[in-house]
Design a protein around this motif. Structure first.
Motif: not given
Ligand code: NAD
Length: 440
Positions: A63-68, A35-42
């Protein structure tokens, strides 16, 4: 405000994105690397109309970022929302293991006071239990609030930014004030911000879903009865809906409710009732009626074809549990597909967005069709399971030419029985009679 949202699924991603869009700095946490990979790749791991544009914009505005990294997110955030899944466990109660692992992670990472907001749907008493767990484990002070989510998949952004109401369960007014400020941009047209105890807030979510499920099971039972006694449930719907005490909303007969919320929440509330010493007669009946209703198309198909389903080709339109989502969790289509496959039928399926999820589940067992008409080629019948808008006005002549036999099982009452008979179809719907088709 600096926010963390833990669990970046249907609820968490929408919550995080909408809070970012109103000017907050939001970090979304998830433990699913894919899920994080998909989000990181846009990309966006789910289908939700309008979500991609909003995610892209707020990421670009930083203003929006993703992390584990839960610990890092907890350390830099004033308010931490928990939006992890609470699926059904084997005994019908919700499985809270994800919630507890997040609570423990927050407790270990907190070095300054934080507000922890439970957005996941959890049984009454969970907020209090989280308070106790944090009190044992955390090294600093904290507040816990219950803030159930009422968004609908397929209209999630609109529901979030224009909620009917926001429900908040807190023990202290100052915590309510922080959350009121956060929600203020979405409540500008006097939408109610309802502050109550965490216990009432937790119950509110389940009671709301149980009421919705009850309406659906009620009208489905009435539809089956109408069909048996020669009445038309649509006419009856009109007859009752004008009574303002009853109304029209959520009283559409169909193939039963599905999705990640209603089925599990009705069962979870039953489990809560039982453990509180109350026999949940209505809730159990709602669930039973729904399980039976998921077989309604199958029963009609069997009656029409007799036992001879082996080797027949059936087309299915609509796989997701409702339109405008790719979510297949507890979708009525799954029950129908499984029964038809067991009976030896060949299935040509179409859904505007849920095919990738269906392919992950069924692999080569189904024939996947990109277009609705493609699914009809040489089909002995069509079953309509989800009421996607594009199915409402099809070219009936083309349908008849493509199909081997003109037979439609409509689980959503999209067409009129007279119209279908005129087009030469055997047309079976829910709670209405079938009219002998006119020979072409
Ligand atoms: P989901 O399965 O789509 O998302 C849950 C996310 O949490 C997943 O991405 C998963 O990877 C992540 N997760 C699980 N354990 C984690 C952990 N330990 N750390 C970090 N991330 C973790 O679920 P959803 O549909 O968004 O539902 C979430 C909650 O909201 C549930 O309690 C549900 O009942 C409730 N809810 C859902 C809806 C809806 O329409 N889907 C509406 C209202 C309320």
């Amino acid at each position: 405000m600096k926010l963390a949202v833990v669990g970046t699924g249907y609820v968490g991603l929408v919550t995080g994105t909408c809070f970012a869009d109103s000017g907050n700095e939001v970090i979304c946490v998830d433990n699913d690397p894919e899920k994080l990979r998909v989000l990181e790749e846009g990309g966006i791991p789910i289908y939700e109309p309008g979500l991609k544009e909003l995610v892209d914009w707020n990421r670009a505005q930083l203003r929006l970022s993703f992390t584990d990294d839960l610990a890092a997110a907890v350390q830099r955030s004033d308010v931490i929302f928990i939006a992890v899944g609470t699926p059904q466990a084997a005994d019908g109660s919700p499985d809270l293991s994800s919630l507890w692992s997040v609570v423990d992670g927050i407790a270990d990472a907190m070095s300054e006071p934080r507000i922890i907001v439970i957005k996941s749907t959890v049984p009454v008493g969970t907020t209090a239990a989280v308070e106790r767990r944090l009190a044992e484990r955390a090294k600093c002070s904290f507040e816990v609030a219950s803030n159930p989510e009422f968004l609908k998949e397929g209209a999630a952004i609109d529901d979030f930014v224009r909620p009917d109401r926001v429900v908040l369960g807190v023990r202290k007014p100052e915590v309510a004030e922080v959350l009121r400020q956060l929600y203020a941009p979405f409540l500008r047209t006097d939408r109610p911000f309802l502050v109550m105890s965490p216990e009432s807030s937790e119950m509110t979510k389940y009671v709301a879903n149980a009421m919705l499920a009850t309406k659906i099971s009620f009208i489905n039972e009435m539809a089956n009865l109408c069909e048996r006694v020669g009445a038309d449930v649509n006419e009856v719907r009109r007859g009752i809906g004008h009574d303002q005490r009853i109304g029209f909303a959520f009283l559409f007969p169909g193939v039963g409710y599905g999705g990640s919320c209603l089925p599990k929440d009705v069962r979870a509330l039953s489990a809560v009732a039982r453990s509180a010493g109350i026999e949940p007669h209505i809730l159990d009946a709602v669930d039973r009626v729904n399980e039976a209703q998921k077989r309604v198309l199958w029963e009609k198909i069997k009656r029409h074809f007799g036992d001879g389903l082996a080797g027949r080709t059936l087309a299915i339109w609509g796989l997701s549990f409702k339109p405008r989502t790719d979510d297949l969790r507890e979708a009525p289509s799954l029950m129908l597909i499984n029964l038809l496959l067991d009976a030896g039928a060949k299935l040509r399926v179409h859904d505007p967005v849920a095919i990738p999820n269906a392919r992950r589940r069924y692999g080569e067992l189904l024939i996947y069709c990109d277009l609705p008409y493609g699914a009809l080629e040489q089909a002995d019948a069509l079953a309509i399971v989800t009421e996607w808008n594009e199915f409402r006005n099809p070219d009936f002549e083309l349908m008849r030419r493509l199909m081997r036999q003109p037979v439609v099982f409509d689980g959503r009452n999209l067409y009129e029985p007279e119209q279908m008979a005129r087009h030469g179809f055997w047309y079976y719907s829910i709670g209405r009679r079938t009219i002998k088709p006119v020979e072409p």
